[in-house]
Design a protein around this motif. Structure first.
Motif, PDB file in Angstrom:
ATOM      1  N   PRO A 223       0.807  -1.229   0.000  1.00  0.00           N
ATOM      2  CA  PRO A 223       0.000   0.000   0.000  1.00  0.00           C
ATOM      3  C   PRO A 223       0.840   1.281   0.000  1.00  0.00           C
ATOM      4  N   TRP A 224       1.964   1.311   0.695  1.00  0.00           N
ATOM      5  CA  TRP A 224       2.809   2.514   0.716  1.00  0.00           C
ATOM      6  C   TRP A 224       3.315   2.839  -0.688  1.00  0.00           C
ATOM      7  N   ALA A 225       3.598   1.797  -1.489  1.00  0.00           N
ATOM      8  CA  ALA A 225       4.093   1.998  -2.850  1.00  0.00           C
ATOM      9  C   ALA A 225       2.987   2.583  -3.733  1.00  0.00           C
ATOM     10  N   PHE A 226       1.755   2.104  -3.528  1.00  0.00           N
ATOM     11  CA  PHE A 226       0.639   2.665  -4.286  1.00  0.00           C
ATOM     12  C   PHE A 226       0.502   4.152  -3.999  1.00  0.00           C
ATOM     13  N   TRP A 227       0.540   4.538  -2.723  1.00  0.00           N
ATOM     14  CA  TRP A 227       0.342   5.948  -2.371  1.00  0.00           C
ATOM     15  C   TRP A 227       1.503   6.824  -2.825  1.00  0.00           C
ATOM     16  N   LEU A 228       2.703   6.301  -2.791  1.00  0.00           N
ATOM     17  CA  LEU A 228       3.845   7.059  -3.298  1.00  0.00           C
ATOM     18  C   LEU A 228       3.728   7.229  -4.817  1.00  0.00           C
ATOM     19  N   TYR A 229       3.332   6.155  -5.492  1.00  0.00           N
ATOM     20  CA  TYR A 229       3.075   6.207  -6.929  1.00  0.00           C
ATOM     21  C   TYR A 229       1.976   7.230  -7.224  1.00  0.00           C
ATOM     22  N   TRP A 230       0.922   7.203  -6.443  1.00  0.00           N
ATOM     23  CA  TRP A 230      -0.220   8.100  -6.596  1.00  0.00           C
ATOM     24  C   TRP A 230       0.215   9.558  -6.453  1.00  0.00           C
ATOM     25  N   ILE A 231       0.987   9.861  -5.429  1.00  0.00           N
ATOM     26  CA  ILE A 231       1.446  11.229  -5.170  1.00  0.00           C
ATOM     27  C   ILE A 231       2.357  11.727  -6.288  1.00  0.00           C
ATOM     28  N   ILE A 232       3.312  10.899  -6.688  1.00  0.00           N
ATOM     29  CA  ILE A 232       4.252  11.304  -7.743  1.00  0.00           C
ATOM     30  C   ILE A 232       3.521  11.510  -9.065  1.00  0.00           C
ATOM     31  N   THR A 233       2.593  10.608  -9.376  1.00  0.00           N
ATOM     32  CA  THR A 233       1.820  10.747 -10.612  1.00  0.00           C
ATOM     33  C   THR A 233       0.978  12.014 -10.583  1.00  0.00           C
ATOM     34  N   LEU A 234       0.328  12.271  -9.459  1.00  0.00           N
ATOM     35  CA  LEU A 234      -0.499  13.473  -9.346  1.00  0.00           C
ATOM     36  C   LEU A 234       0.345  14.738  -9.493  1.00  0.00           C
ATOM     37  N   LEU A 235       1.421  14.823  -8.739  1.00  0.00           N
ATOM     38  CA  LEU A 235       2.228  16.044  -8.751  1.00  0.00           C
ATOM     39  C   LEU A 235       3.006  16.229 -10.051  1.00  0.00           C
ATOM     40  N   ALA A 236       3.743  15.212 -10.447  1.00  0.00           N
ATOM     41  CA  ALA A 236       4.641  15.347 -11.598  1.00  0.00           C
ATOM     42  C   ALA A 236       3.904  15.263 -12.931  1.00  0.00           C
ATOM     43  N   ALA A 237       3.204  14.158 -13.149  1.00  0.00           N
ATOM     44  CA  ALA A 237       2.608  13.928 -14.465  1.00  0.00           C
ATOM     45  C   ALA A 237       1.359  14.770 -14.699  1.00  0.00           C
ATOM     46  N   ILE A 238       0.488  14.834 -13.712  1.00  0.00           N
ATOM     47  CA  ILE A 238      -0.779  15.533 -13.932  1.00  0.00           C
ATOM     48  C   ILE A 238      -0.646  17.032 -13.726  1.00  0.00           C
ATOM     49  N   ILE A 239      -0.177  17.453 -12.554  1.00  0.00           N
ATOM     50  CA  ILE A 239      -0.163  18.892 -12.259  1.00  0.00           C
ATOM     51  C   ILE A 239       0.955  19.620 -13.002  1.00  0.00           C
ATOM     52  N   LEU A 240       2.192  19.170 -12.856  1.00  0.00           N
ATOM     53  CA  LEU A 240       3.309  19.914 -13.447  1.00  0.00           C
ATOM     54  C   LEU A 240       3.384  19.794 -14.970  1.00  0.00           C
ATOM     55  N   ILE A 241       3.343  18.574 -15.474  1.00  0.00           N
ATOM     56  CA  ILE A 241       3.495  18.392 -16.922  1.00  0.00           C
ATOM     57  C   ILE A 241       2.163  18.598 -17.646  1.00  0.00           C
ATOM     58  N   GLY A 242       1.118  17.915 -17.204  1.00  0.00           N
ATOM     59  CA  GLY A 242      -0.156  17.992 -17.910  1.00  0.00           C
ATOM     60  C   GLY A 242      -0.860  19.325 -17.794  1.00  0.00           C
TER      61      GLY A 242
END
Length: 125
Positions: free
Chosen positions: A37-56
Motif C-alpha cells: 500500500p505505501w508503494a501505491f500511495w507514493l506512486y499516486w502522489i508522484i503521478t499526481l504532482l509530476a505527471a498531472i499537475i506539473l506536466i499535464g
C-alpha cells in the motif's frame, strides 16, 4: 527539450533532470503498488504532482493550450505579457514547439480520467 534548442534557453533542459527520475521511480512503484500500500500511495502522489499537475496541467494546458487560445483569439498583448512574461515564455512562432506542448495538455485529459478511475477502484471511493 526542443524548446531549449529552438529558443537557445538551456535552462529549459531542467525537465530532463526532473522527468527521467520520475519516470524510473513510477515504473518501479507501479510494480510494487499491488502488493504494498505505501508503494501505491507514493506512486499516486508522484503521478499526481509530476505527471498531472506539473506536466499535464501547468506545462501542457496553461503554457501551451491556454496561451495559444488567448494569442490566436486576439487577447491584448499587455495582458499576455502579464500571464506569459517575455524571457520565460515564447509567443507562438514555432509550430512544432506549440503542437508538442498542446499534445501534453491533450494527453493530460485521459491521464486525469485514468487517475481518478485508479483511485476510485483501489479504494472504492
Amino acid at each position: 527539450m526542443y524548446g531549449a534548442i529552438a529558443y537557445h534557453t538551456s535552462w529549459r533542459l531542467h525537465v530532463l533532470l526532473f522527468s527521467i527520475p520520475v519516470l524510473v521511480v513510477t515504473l518501479i512503484l507501479s510494480r510494487l503498488a499491488a502488493a504494498k500500500p505505501w508503494a501505491f500511495w507514493l506512486y499516486w502522489i508522484i503521478t499526481l504532482l509530476a505527471a498531472i499537475i506539473l506536466i499535464g496541467i501547468f506545462e501542457g494546458l496553461y503554457n501551451h493550450v491556454l496561451k495559444n487560445i488567448l494569442f490566436f483569439s486576439g487577447f491584448p498583448g499587455s495582458s499576455m505579457e502579464k500571464l506569459y512574461p517575455r524571457g520565460t515564455y515564447e509567443m507562438p512562432d514555432n509550430f512544432f514547439f506549440e503542437i508538442t506542448g498542446i499534445m501534453q495538455g491533450i494527453i493530460a485529459i485521459p491521464l486525469i480520467i485514468y487517475f481518478i478511475r485508479l483511485t476510485s477502484q483501489k479504494y472504492k471511493l
